[in-house]
Write a protein that holds these residues in place. Structure first.
Motif, PDB file in Angstrom:
ATOM      1  N   TRP A  25       0.630  -0.998   0.216  1.00 13.81           N
ATOM      2  CA  TRP A  25       0.129  -0.007  -0.279  1.00 13.81           C
ATOM      3  C   TRP A  25       1.257   1.213  -0.076  1.00 13.81           C
ATOM      4  O   TRP A  25       0.624   2.664  -0.783  1.00 13.81           O
ATOM      5  N   ARG A  26       1.688   1.506   0.773  1.00 14.26           N
ATOM      6  CA  ARG A  26       2.548   2.332   0.801  1.00 14.26           C
ATOM      7  C   ARG A  26       3.747   2.563  -0.395  1.00 14.26           C
ATOM      8  O   ARG A  26       3.629   3.735  -0.650  1.00 14.26           O
ATOM      9  N   LEU A  27       3.925   1.374  -0.905  1.00 15.40           N
ATOM     10  CA  LEU A  27       4.497   1.515  -2.179  1.00 15.40           C
ATOM     11  C   LEU A  27       4.030   2.304  -3.661  1.00 15.40           C
ATOM     12  O   LEU A  27       3.903   2.747  -4.440  1.00 15.40           O
ATOM     13  N   ALA A  28       2.785   1.975  -3.759  1.00 17.89           N
ATOM     14  CA  ALA A  28       1.616   2.453  -4.494  1.00 17.89           C
ATOM     15  C   ALA A  28       1.541   3.736  -4.554  1.00 17.89           C
ATOM     16  O   ALA A  28       1.048   4.165  -5.314  1.00 17.89           O
ATOM     17  N   TYR A  29       1.105   4.297  -2.919  1.00 12.13           N
ATOM     18  CA  TYR A  29       0.771   5.789  -2.289  1.00 12.13           C
ATOM     19  C   TYR A  29       1.818   6.180  -3.249  1.00 12.13           C
ATOM     20  O   TYR A  29       1.566   7.091  -3.734  1.00 12.13           O
ATOM     21  N   ASP A  30       2.845   5.983  -2.902  1.00 11.66           N
ATOM     22  CA  ASP A  30       4.019   6.754  -3.216  1.00 11.66           C
ATOM     23  C   ASP A  30       4.252   6.576  -4.861  1.00 11.66           C
ATOM     24  O   ASP A  30       4.850   8.339  -5.528  1.00 11.66           O
TER      25      ASP A  30
END
Length: 102
Positions: A25-30
């Motif tokens: 989720w955090r990688l995709a958010y970035d």
């Protein structure tokens, strides 16, 4: 490894409570944050070279964020979706027979 610390936008974001894969989720958010549209409706990321928004990378990031929340892949949710394990034009049974003959 260098001592440089990178601040990413996901560090400030609060992940939804239903996230099952926080790293994804955090990688995709970035990635999604890096591919926001400009005032003219084009992706401002240099790698996209002015593609119309949403660019393919943004769409992939949005899909990854959904998957990180436990969403089923779109193909498996569609009624009548094909079995992708078989070669085009062959049923799964024909594919097994073809592999055994090879």
């Amino acid at each position: 490894m260098s001592g440089t610390t990178h601040h990413r936008s996901s560090h400030d974001a609060v992940a939804p409570s239903d996230v099952t894969d926080p790293l994804l989720w955090r990688l995709a958010y970035d990635v999604a944050n890096a591919h926001q549209p400009d005032d003219n409706g084009h992706c401002h990321n240099l790698l996209c070279d002015g593609q119309e928004a949403p660019c393919q990378t943004m769409l992939n990031a949005e899909r990854a964020m959904q998957l990180a929340r436990g969403a089923a892949p779109a193909e498996s949710r569609r009624p009548g979706a094909q079995d992708r394990s078989a070669a085009p034009g062959l049923s799964p049974r024909d594919t097994r027979t073809h592999r055994n003959a090879a």
